[in-house]
Scaffold this active site. Structure first.
Site, PDB file in Angstrom:
ATOM      1  N   SER A   1     -16.076  -1.429 -15.238  1.00  0.00           N
ATOM      2  CA  SER A   1     -16.388  -2.611 -16.047  1.00  0.00           C
ATOM      3  C   SER A   1     -17.711  -3.236 -15.623  1.00  0.00           C
ATOM      4  O   SER A   1     -18.218  -4.119 -16.304  1.00  0.00           O
ATOM      5  CB  SER A   1     -15.253  -3.620 -15.923  1.00  0.00           C
ATOM      6  OG  SER A   1     -15.029  -3.912 -14.563  1.00  0.00           O
TER       7      SER A   1
ATOM      8  N   CYS B   1      -5.912   2.325  25.142  1.00  0.00           N
ATOM      9  CA  CYS B   1      -4.479   2.620  24.935  1.00  0.00           C
ATOM     10  C   CYS B   1      -4.200   3.067  23.498  1.00  0.00           C
ATOM     11  O   CYS B   1      -3.331   3.918  23.268  1.00  0.00           O
ATOM     12  CB  CYS B   1      -3.617   1.415  25.301  1.00  0.00           C
ATOM     13  SG  CYS B   1      -4.071  -0.124  24.470  1.00  0.00           S
TER      14      CYS B   1
ATOM     15  N   GLN C   1     -16.026   3.853  -6.879  1.00  0.00           N
ATOM     16  CA  GLN C   1     -15.350   2.636  -6.419  1.00  0.00           C
ATOM     17  C   GLN C   1     -13.862   2.901  -6.249  1.00  0.00           C
ATOM     18  O   GLN C   1     -13.127   2.016  -5.835  1.00  0.00           O
ATOM     19  CB  GLN C   1     -15.535   1.521  -7.452  1.00  0.00           C
ATOM     20  CG  GLN C   1     -16.976   1.157  -7.695  1.00  0.00           C
ATOM     21  CD  GLN C   1     -17.120   0.323  -8.959  1.00  0.00           C
ATOM     22  OE1 GLN C   1     -16.981  -0.893  -8.932  1.00  0.00           O
ATOM     23  NE2 GLN C   1     -17.384   0.964 -10.073  1.00  0.00           N
ATOM     24  N   ASN C   2     -13.416   4.090  -6.612  1.00  0.00           N
ATOM     25  CA  ASN C   2     -11.979   4.372  -6.591  1.00  0.00           C
ATOM     26  C   ASN C   2     -11.517   4.741  -5.193  1.00  0.00           C
ATOM     27  O   ASN C   2     -12.246   5.375  -4.427  1.00  0.00           O
ATOM     28  CB  ASN C   2     -11.651   5.508  -7.568  1.00  0.00           C
ATOM     29  CG  ASN C   2     -11.977   5.126  -9.000  1.00  0.00           C
ATOM     30  OD1 ASN C   2     -12.135   3.950  -9.297  1.00  0.00           O
ATOM     31  ND2 ASN C   2     -12.087   6.103  -9.873  1.00  0.00           N
TER      32      ASN C   2
ATOM     33  N   TYR D   1       0.834  -1.215   0.000  1.00  0.00           N
ATOM     34  CA  TYR D   1       0.000   0.000   0.000  1.00  0.00           C
ATOM     35  C   TYR D   1       0.865   1.260   0.000  1.00  0.00           C
ATOM     36  O   TYR D   1       0.502   2.265  -0.610  1.00  0.00           O
ATOM     37  CB  TYR D   1      -1.034  -0.039   1.141  1.00  0.00           C
ATOM     38  CG  TYR D   1      -2.187  -0.926   0.722  1.00  0.00           C
ATOM     39  CD1 TYR D   1      -3.213  -0.430  -0.069  1.00  0.00           C
ATOM     40  CD2 TYR D   1      -2.188  -2.286   1.009  1.00  0.00           C
ATOM     41  CE1 TYR D   1      -4.229  -1.248  -0.537  1.00  0.00           C
ATOM     42  CE2 TYR D   1      -3.200  -3.127   0.546  1.00  0.00           C
ATOM     43  CZ  TYR D   1      -4.215  -2.591  -0.222  1.00  0.00           C
ATOM     44  OH  TYR D   1      -5.207  -3.402  -0.710  1.00  0.00           O
TER      45      TYR D   1
ATOM     46  N   GLY E   1     -16.443   4.674 -16.597  1.00  0.00           N
ATOM     47  CA  GLY E   1     -15.136   4.041 -16.386  1.00  0.00           C
ATOM     48  C   GLY E   1     -15.156   2.866 -15.444  1.00  0.00           C
ATOM     49  O   GLY E   1     -14.201   2.658 -14.699  1.00  0.00           O
TER      50      GLY E   1
ATOM     51  N   HIS F   1     -15.277   1.949  -1.701  1.00  0.00           N
ATOM     52  CA  HIS F   1     -14.172   1.036  -1.405  1.00  0.00           C
ATOM     53  C   HIS F   1     -13.106   1.669  -0.522  1.00  0.00           C
ATOM     54  O   HIS F   1     -11.978   1.175  -0.448  1.00  0.00           O
ATOM     55  CB  HIS F   1     -13.561   0.512  -2.714  1.00  0.00           C
ATOM     56  CG  HIS F   1     -14.497  -0.384  -3.489  1.00  0.00           C
ATOM     57  ND1 HIS F   1     -14.301  -0.752  -4.798  1.00  0.00           N
ATOM     58  CD2 HIS F   1     -15.654  -0.989  -3.116  1.00  0.00           C
ATOM     59  CE1 HIS F   1     -15.289  -1.547  -5.196  1.00  0.00           C
ATOM     60  NE2 HIS F   1     -16.133  -1.689  -4.203  1.00  0.00           N
TER      61      HIS F   1
HETATM   62  P1  OAD Z   1     -11.926  -2.120 -13.910  1.00  0.00           P
HETATM   63  O1  OAD Z   1     -10.416  -2.104 -14.010  1.00  0.00           O
HETATM   64  O2  OAD Z   1     -12.637  -3.408 -13.758  1.00  0.00           O
HETATM   65  O3  OAD Z   1     -12.540  -1.396 -15.189  1.00  0.00           O
HETATM   66  C1  OAD Z   1     -12.082  -0.152 -15.633  1.00  0.00           C
HETATM   67  C2  OAD Z   1     -12.962   0.273 -16.794  1.00  0.00           C
HETATM   68  O4  OAD Z   1     -12.534   1.568 -17.218  1.00  0.00           O
HETATM   69  C3  OAD Z   1     -12.903  -0.647 -18.017  1.00  0.00           C
HETATM   70  O5  OAD Z   1     -14.216  -0.983 -18.402  1.00  0.00           O
HETATM   71  C4  OAD Z   1     -12.225   0.229 -19.087  1.00  0.00           C
HETATM   72  O6  OAD Z   1     -12.741  -0.016 -20.395  1.00  0.00           O
HETATM   73  C5  OAD Z   1     -12.616   1.619 -18.623  1.00  0.00           C
HETATM   74  N1  OAD Z   1     -11.734   2.706 -19.075  1.00  0.00           N
HETATM   75  C6  OAD Z   1     -10.422   2.667 -19.357  1.00  0.00           C
HETATM   76  N2  OAD Z   1      -9.972   3.883 -19.716  1.00  0.00           N
HETATM   77  C7  OAD Z   1     -11.024   4.731 -19.634  1.00  0.00           C
HETATM   78  C8  OAD Z   1     -11.220   6.121 -19.858  1.00  0.00           C
HETATM   79  N3  OAD Z   1     -10.209   6.911 -20.235  1.00  0.00           N
HETATM   80  N4  OAD Z   1     -12.450   6.644 -19.677  1.00  0.00           N
HETATM   81  C9  OAD Z   1     -13.483   5.860 -19.289  1.00  0.00           C
HETATM   82  N5  OAD Z   1     -13.372   4.541 -19.049  1.00  0.00           N
HETATM   83  C10 OAD Z   1     -12.155   3.978 -19.231  1.00  0.00           C
HETATM   84  O7  OAD Z   1     -12.254  -1.109 -12.738  1.00  0.00           O
HETATM   85  P2  OAD Z   1     -13.550  -0.938 -11.856  1.00  0.00           P
HETATM   86  O8  OAD Z   1     -14.784  -1.214 -12.631  1.00  0.00           O
HETATM   87  O9  OAD Z   1     -13.395   0.343 -11.155  1.00  0.00           O
HETATM   88  O10 OAD Z   1     -12.205  -3.149  -6.080  1.00  0.00           O
HETATM   89  O11 OAD Z   1     -13.354  -2.088 -10.831  1.00  0.00           O
HETATM   90  C11 OAD Z   1     -14.122  -2.057  -9.670  1.00  0.00           C
HETATM   91  C12 OAD Z   1     -13.360  -2.588  -8.519  1.00  0.00           C
HETATM   92  O12 OAD Z   1     -12.708  -3.804  -8.841  1.00  0.00           O
HETATM   93  C13 OAD Z   1     -12.245  -1.719  -8.010  1.00  0.00           C
HETATM   94  O13 OAD Z   1     -12.692  -0.691  -7.199  1.00  0.00           O
HETATM   95  C14 OAD Z   1     -11.448  -2.723  -7.233  1.00  0.00           C
HETATM   96  C15 OAD Z   1     -11.406  -3.817  -8.248  1.00  0.00           C
HETATM   97  O14 OAD Z   1     -11.166  -5.059  -7.744  1.00  0.00           O
HETATM   98  C16 OAD Z   1     -11.631  -3.138  -4.859  1.00  0.00           C
HETATM   99  O15 OAD Z   1     -10.507  -2.728  -4.676  1.00  0.00           O
HETATM  100  C17 OAD Z   1     -12.526  -3.657  -3.771  1.00  0.00           C
END
Ligand code: OAD
Length: 246
Positions: free
Chosen positions: A192, A136, A103-104, A68, A190, A121
C-alpha cells in the site's frame, strides 16, 4: 498514454538492474492472512500495539509469544504462488540483475528459491534473544516454554520480526538502499506504500531516475509518481511480465 503490461515487459528487458519491493499483496494468493486478518477469535480484542511492540512483550510475554505461534501455525499451510516463483526464476536466469526487497515476514520468497531476499521486517519463522545474549544464553539450548528462556539468567527468546517503533535491520536496509541506488527500474508489488522507510525506497528510486511500476489491483499512495500502474493481482501479472522473450 496508459502504459500496459507489454510496455512494462519491454522496460524489464531493457533494464540493467531491476529492484523489486514487495508487500503483503504478493502473498495474498498464497492465502497468507495479513496481521489484521489473523486477528480472529480471542485475538480480535487486542490493538496491534498490544501484540507487536517490545513493551507489550515485556509486559505480557506469554500472550505475545502465543500470538506469533498462532501466526506461524497459519503459515504452515501457505505455499509460494506463481508470483513468488516467477521472481525467483527470473533472478536465477539473470544472475545479479534483480534485487528483491520485501516487507513480508512469511518467508515465501525465500522458499520460492530466493535466499538472498532482503527482508526489511524480519522473519516470522525465526526467533532471537530479547536482551543481548550473555555467555550463559549461548552456552546451552533455551529452555522450552512460552516463550523459551535461558535456564540460567531468564533472558527470553522473541520473534525475529520488526515490531512497531523498532529500527529496521541495518544490514537488510543498507543492502536495499544500495540496490535501489543502482537500479534503473523498480517494481512495487502488493504494497500500500504507507509504511516507511520501506515506501521511501520507491521514492528514492524514482528520484534517482529509475522507472517505477506499481503492480496492485487497488490504487496506492505511490501511483501519482509511477510511470505505470498495472491493476492486476501479482500472481497473474508477474509470470506474464517476467517470462522470457521468444
Ligand atoms: P498492506 O496490507 O498495507 O497492503 C497490501 C496491498 O496489497 C494493498 O495495497 C492491496 O491492494 C494489495 N493487494 C491485495 N491483493 C493483491 C494481489 N493479489 N496482488 C497484488 N497486490 C495485492 O501491506 P504492506 O504494504 O505490505 O509492517 O504493509 C507494509 C507493512 O505494514 C507490513 O510489512 C507490516 C504492516 O504494518 C510490519 O509488520 C512492521
Amino acid at each position: 498514454m496508459e502504459m500496459g503490461r507489454d510496455t512494462v515487459r519491454v522496460w524489464i528487458n531493457e533494464a540493467r538492474h531491476v529492484a523489486v519491493l514487495t508487500g503483503a499483496g504478493v502473498s495474498a494468493e498464497s492465502g497468507v492472512p495479513t496481521f489484521r486478518d489473523a486477528q480472529t477469535g480471542l485475538w480480535a480484542q487486542f490493538d496491534p500495539q498490544e501484540l507487536a511492540t517490545e513493551a507489550a512483550y515485556r509486559a505480557h510475554p506469554e500472550r505475545v509469544w502465543d500470538w506469533y505461534a498462532h501466526r506461524r501455525a497459519m503459515l504452515t499451510k501457505a505455499e509460494p504462488n506463481a508470483g513468488h516463483l516467477a521472481l525467483a526464476a527470473f533472478a536465477r536466469r539473470h544472475p545479479g540483475r534483480l534485487s528483491l526487497i520485501t516487507q513480508n515476514v512469511d518467508g515465501l520468497h525465500q522458499r520460492a528459491g530466493q535466499p538472498d531476499t532482503m527482508a526489511l521486517h524480519g522473519a516470522l519463522g525465526a526467533d532471537r534473544w530479547l536482551d543481548a545474549p550473555r555467555a550463559c544464553c549461548e552456552a546451552q539450548a533455551p529452555q522450552d516454554g512460552r516463550p523459551p528462556a535461558c535456564a540460567t539468567c531468564g533472558n527470553l527468546r522473541r520473534p525475529a520480526v520488526v515490531w512497531f517503533g523498532e529500527n529496521l535491520p541495518a544490514d537488510a536496509l543498507g543492502a536495499a538502499e544500495s540496490a535501489v541506488a543502482d537500479c534503473d527500474l523498480m517494481l512495487v508489488v502488493g504494497t500500500s506504500g504507507q509504511v516507511y522507510p520501506a515506501a521511501g525506497l520507491a521514492l528514492a528510486a524514482q528520484q534517482q531516475g529509475a522507472r517505477l511500476v506499481m503492480i496492485n489491483p487497488e490504487p496506492t499512495e505511490l501511483d501519482s509518481i509511477a510511470d505505470a500502474c498495472l491493476r492486476e493481482p501479482s500472481a497473474r501479472c508477474l509470470p506474464y511480465l517476467l517470462k522470457e522473450f521468444l
